[in-house]
Every structure is written in C-alpha cells, then in structure tokens.
Design an enzyme around this catalytic site. Structure first.
Site, PDB file in Angstrom:
ATOM      1  N   ASP A 230      -0.667   8.899  -7.123  1.00  0.00           N
ATOM      2  CA  ASP A 230      -1.365   7.680  -7.043  1.00  0.00           C
ATOM      3  C   ASP A 230      -0.685   6.577  -7.787  1.00  0.00           C
ATOM      4  O   ASP A 230      -0.009   6.951  -8.636  1.00  0.00           O
ATOM      5  CB  ASP A 230      -2.652   8.209  -7.784  1.00  0.00           C
ATOM      6  CG  ASP A 230      -3.875   7.030  -7.333  1.00  0.00           C
ATOM      7  OD1 ASP A 230      -3.873   6.696  -5.966  1.00  0.00           O
ATOM      8  OD2 ASP A 230      -4.647   6.985  -8.238  1.00  0.00           O
ATOM      9  N   SER A 231      -1.073   5.451  -7.026  1.00  0.00           N
ATOM     10  CA  SER A 231      -0.244   4.325  -7.541  1.00  0.00           C
ATOM     11  C   SER A 231      -1.125   3.062  -7.558  1.00  0.00           C
ATOM     12  O   SER A 231      -2.354   3.029  -6.572  1.00  0.00           O
ATOM     13  CB  SER A 231       0.945   4.110  -6.799  1.00  0.00           C
ATOM     14  OG  SER A 231       0.609   3.805  -5.551  1.00  0.00           O
TER      15      SER A 231
ATOM     16  N   GLY B  88       0.878  -3.999   0.579  1.00  0.00           N
ATOM     17  CA  GLY B  88       0.018  -4.121  -0.399  1.00  0.00           C
ATOM     18  C   GLY B  88       0.319  -5.245  -1.128  1.00  0.00           C
ATOM     19  O   GLY B  88       0.406  -6.277  -0.391  1.00  0.00           O
ATOM     20  N   TYR B  89       0.513  -5.560  -2.255  1.00  0.00           N
ATOM     21  CA  TYR B  89       0.589  -6.599  -3.196  1.00  0.00           C
ATOM     22  C   TYR B  89       2.107  -7.170  -3.342  1.00  0.00           C
ATOM     23  O   TYR B  89       2.292  -8.070  -4.073  1.00  0.00           O
ATOM     24  CB  TYR B  89       0.045  -6.386  -4.652  1.00  0.00           C
ATOM     25  CG  TYR B  89      -1.500  -5.886  -4.426  1.00  0.00           C
ATOM     26  CD1 TYR B  89      -2.654  -6.983  -4.765  1.00  0.00           C
ATOM     27  CD2 TYR B  89      -1.759  -4.797  -4.689  1.00  0.00           C
ATOM     28  CE1 TYR B  89      -3.683  -6.613  -4.848  1.00  0.00           C
ATOM     29  CE2 TYR B  89      -3.383  -4.290  -4.511  1.00  0.00           C
ATOM     30  CZ  TYR B  89      -4.086  -5.150  -4.486  1.00  0.00           C
ATOM     31  OH  TYR B  89      -5.674  -4.975  -4.593  1.00  0.00           O
ATOM     32  N   ASP B  90       3.072  -6.487  -2.594  1.00  0.00           N
ATOM     33  CA  ASP B  90       4.400  -6.922  -2.806  1.00  0.00           C
ATOM     34  C   ASP B  90       4.887  -8.595  -2.480  1.00  0.00           C
ATOM     35  O   ASP B  90       5.377  -8.838  -3.416  1.00  0.00           O
ATOM     36  CB  ASP B  90       5.154  -6.274  -1.798  1.00  0.00           C
ATOM     37  CG  ASP B  90       5.381  -4.696  -1.917  1.00  0.00           C
ATOM     38  OD1 ASP B  90       5.364  -4.329  -3.293  1.00  0.00           O
ATOM     39  OD2 ASP B  90       5.884  -3.859  -1.043  1.00  0.00           O
TER      40      ASP B  90
ATOM     41  N   HIS C  35       7.896   1.495  -9.279  1.00  0.00           N
ATOM     42  CA  HIS C  35       7.258   2.370  -9.963  1.00  0.00           C
ATOM     43  C   HIS C  35       7.379   3.696  -9.311  1.00  0.00           C
ATOM     44  O   HIS C  35       7.600   4.835 -10.067  1.00  0.00           O
ATOM     45  CB  HIS C  35       5.545   1.993  -9.916  1.00  0.00           C
ATOM     46  CG  HIS C  35       5.025   1.747  -8.790  1.00  0.00           C
ATOM     47  ND1 HIS C  35       5.823   0.706  -7.743  1.00  0.00           N
ATOM     48  CD2 HIS C  35       4.134   1.918  -7.858  1.00  0.00           C
ATOM     49  CE1 HIS C  35       5.171   0.440  -6.678  1.00  0.00           C
ATOM     50  NE2 HIS C  35       4.089   1.149  -6.801  1.00  0.00           N
ATOM     51  N   ARG C  36       7.345   3.906  -8.014  1.00  0.00           N
ATOM     52  CA  ARG C  36       7.306   5.175  -7.169  1.00  0.00           C
ATOM     53  C   ARG C  36       8.681   5.654  -7.401  1.00  0.00           C
ATOM     54  O   ARG C  36       8.855   7.030  -7.610  1.00  0.00           O
ATOM     55  CB  ARG C  36       7.014   4.932  -5.810  1.00  0.00           C
ATOM     56  CG  ARG C  36       6.619   6.307  -5.005  1.00  0.00           C
ATOM     57  CD  ARG C  36       5.832   5.827  -3.767  1.00  0.00           C
ATOM     58  NE  ARG C  36       4.710   5.090  -3.885  1.00  0.00           N
ATOM     59  CZ  ARG C  36       4.450   3.891  -3.695  1.00  0.00           C
ATOM     60  NH1 ARG C  36       5.582   3.034  -3.244  1.00  0.00           N
ATOM     61  NH2 ARG C  36       3.483   3.032  -3.653  1.00  0.00           N
TER      62      ARG C  36
ATOM     63  N   THR D  89       0.240  14.394   1.636  1.00  0.00           N
ATOM     64  CA  THR D  89      -0.071  13.045   2.180  1.00  0.00           C
ATOM     65  C   THR D  89       0.141  13.239   3.765  1.00  0.00           C
ATOM     66  O   THR D  89       1.040  14.421   4.078  1.00  0.00           O
ATOM     67  CB  THR D  89       0.877  11.863   2.003  1.00  0.00           C
ATOM     68  OG1 THR D  89       0.804  10.771   2.654  1.00  0.00           O
ATOM     69  CG2 THR D  89       2.335  12.370   1.906  1.00  0.00           C
TER      70      THR D  89
ATOM     71  N   GLY E 281       6.276   8.318   5.906  1.00  0.00           N
ATOM     72  CA  GLY E 281       7.057   7.402   4.730  1.00  0.00           C
ATOM     73  C   GLY E 281       7.379   7.869   3.642  1.00  0.00           C
ATOM     74  O   GLY E 281       8.321   7.853   3.093  1.00  0.00           O
TER      75      GLY E 281
END
Ligand code: IMP
Length: 209
Positions: free
Chosen positions: A70-71, A161-163, A188-189, A9, A13
């Site tokens: 990937d998530s 994102g969707y947080d 998840h990460r 990446t 972060g």
C-alpha cells in the site's frame, strides 16, 4: 518444483516490477490466477496496516504465501494528507471515469490546498509498505520512502498519480519527467522491494506442488 508467491494485485505492471526487482527463485502469481477471490478492503489507518490486512487476507483466500503493498503521498504542510486516502483524495471514483482523470482531480485539489504554501514548506514523501504473509502469519514487513517537494504546477507526462507535481532534488526534475528506470532507483516502492530482498533470502520459501 517452483515455489509460488501470489502478488496481491491484478495489476500486471506491479507483478512485472516485483519479479524484475526481487531476485528469488519463485513463480509469481497474481489474483487473476485464482477464481472467486473476494476483494480485501483497504480501510486501515496506515499503509502498513493495509498491506498487512491484504497480505493475510489474500494468503488465506489462496492458501499461498502472498505479498501486498500500500502506498501514498504524505505532505508535511497538510499534516501528512492525503496519506492512506491518496487514491481517492478528491472524492470517490465516478462510474466509468479513467484513472488519468482521477489523478488530475487529485492533483488539482492538492495544488489548491497548497496555493499559499511557500517553496521551503512544500516538503513531502511517498511511502510504500509491503507485507509478505502466509495464511495466518506475517513473515516480513518493509517500508520504503521517497523524499521530494510539491511543485507549483504539473510538469511532465510520465508515471501516474501525483508524479507530475513531485519534484525530486537528486533528479533535478519531477517524477512526471523521469523515466521508469530513473524512478525505480529512488522510488518508495523500489526501496520497499529492495528492503525485502535480504529478508526473503533468509526465509524458507514454500513449495506448493
Ligand atoms: P496504491 O498503493 O497503488 O493503491 O496507490 C495509492 C495512491 O497513491 C495512488 O492512486 C496514487 O494516487 C498515489 N501513489 C502511490 N504511489 C505513487 C507513485 O509512485 N507516484 C504517484 N502517485 C502514487
């Protein structure tokens, strides 16, 4: 001699997150430390496939061990969508568009698709797949999940994102309201990284110098 592993990446972060959570005596590098690396497309059908493809591709390009992830979000009422399409759920990125706006468009589409779904059927999970590879061999693959419910509106301004629409029962709030410490403990990460730790300890780490 420090061992080197490339985190696939250019997002500083993600490198900070990995190096803080993984206890390994290595020098973490990013793709920005290499010149002329071609981007590996994320066109796989699963998170695991994308992580594997990126780890193998970037390991080959850098001749180092590489870690890729990937998530995305999988919603039960939408048969697992947006899944691997989470980042571009509401359409392709418009030239110059800020990440926050894309996130907002994605959330709007999600909430619209779910407007008639009752509370008890709004179950969802974030999934993260991580792959560690050397140039022609996968060394480790892990997965982490984070279970939650899709809220009916955006709550909170933290995260990305969707947080703001992902409600976690054990926290009693959305990830948009959680601090990064609270999120890392259950995310998840975070879980995928923690699952990698014992595998990494058993592997003979490479020395590149
Ligand atoms: P990537 O794995 O960083 O490419 O993430 C893919 C997409 O999944 C992101 O653009 C987000 O839309 C979504 N996503 C992944 N992880 C998270 C998270 O922790 N919170 C909110 N959204 C996430």
């Amino acid at each position: 001699m420090k061992r080197k592993i490339v985190v696939a990446t250019t997002n500083t972060g993600k490198i900070a997150e990995l190096s803080a959570m993984l206890d390994a005596d290595v020098q973490w590098l990013s793709l920005a430390d290499f010149e002329g690396i071609q981007e590996v497309p994320e066109d796989g059908a699963t998170f695991a496939e994308n992580a594997r493809k990126k780890a193998l591709g970037y390991a080959a390009a850098t001749r180092c061990w590489a870690i890729a992830d990937d998530s995305g979000l999988c919603v039960d009422a939408l048969d697992g969508a947006p899944g691997v399409h989470s980042a571009r759920f509401s359409g392709p990125k418009i030239e110059g568009e800020q990440r926050g706006l894309i996130d907002h468009r994605n959330i709007e589409k999600l909430l619209d698709l779910m407007k008639d779904v009752p509370s008890e059927n709004r179950t969802a999970r974030f999934i993260c797949s991580i792959c560690l590879a050397k140039p022609d061999e996968v060394l480790a693959e892990t997965e982490g999940k984070c279970q939650g419910m899709i809220a009916k509106e955006e709550i909170g301004e933290n995260g990305f994102g969707y947080d703001p629409v992902f409600f976690v029962e054990s926290l009693g709030k959305t990830l948009g309201q959680a601090s990064s410490e609270e999120k890392n403990k259950i995310s998840h990460r975070g879980n995928a990284i923690r699952n990698l730790q014992p595998i990494l300890e058993k592997l003979q780490l490479p020395t590149n110098e």
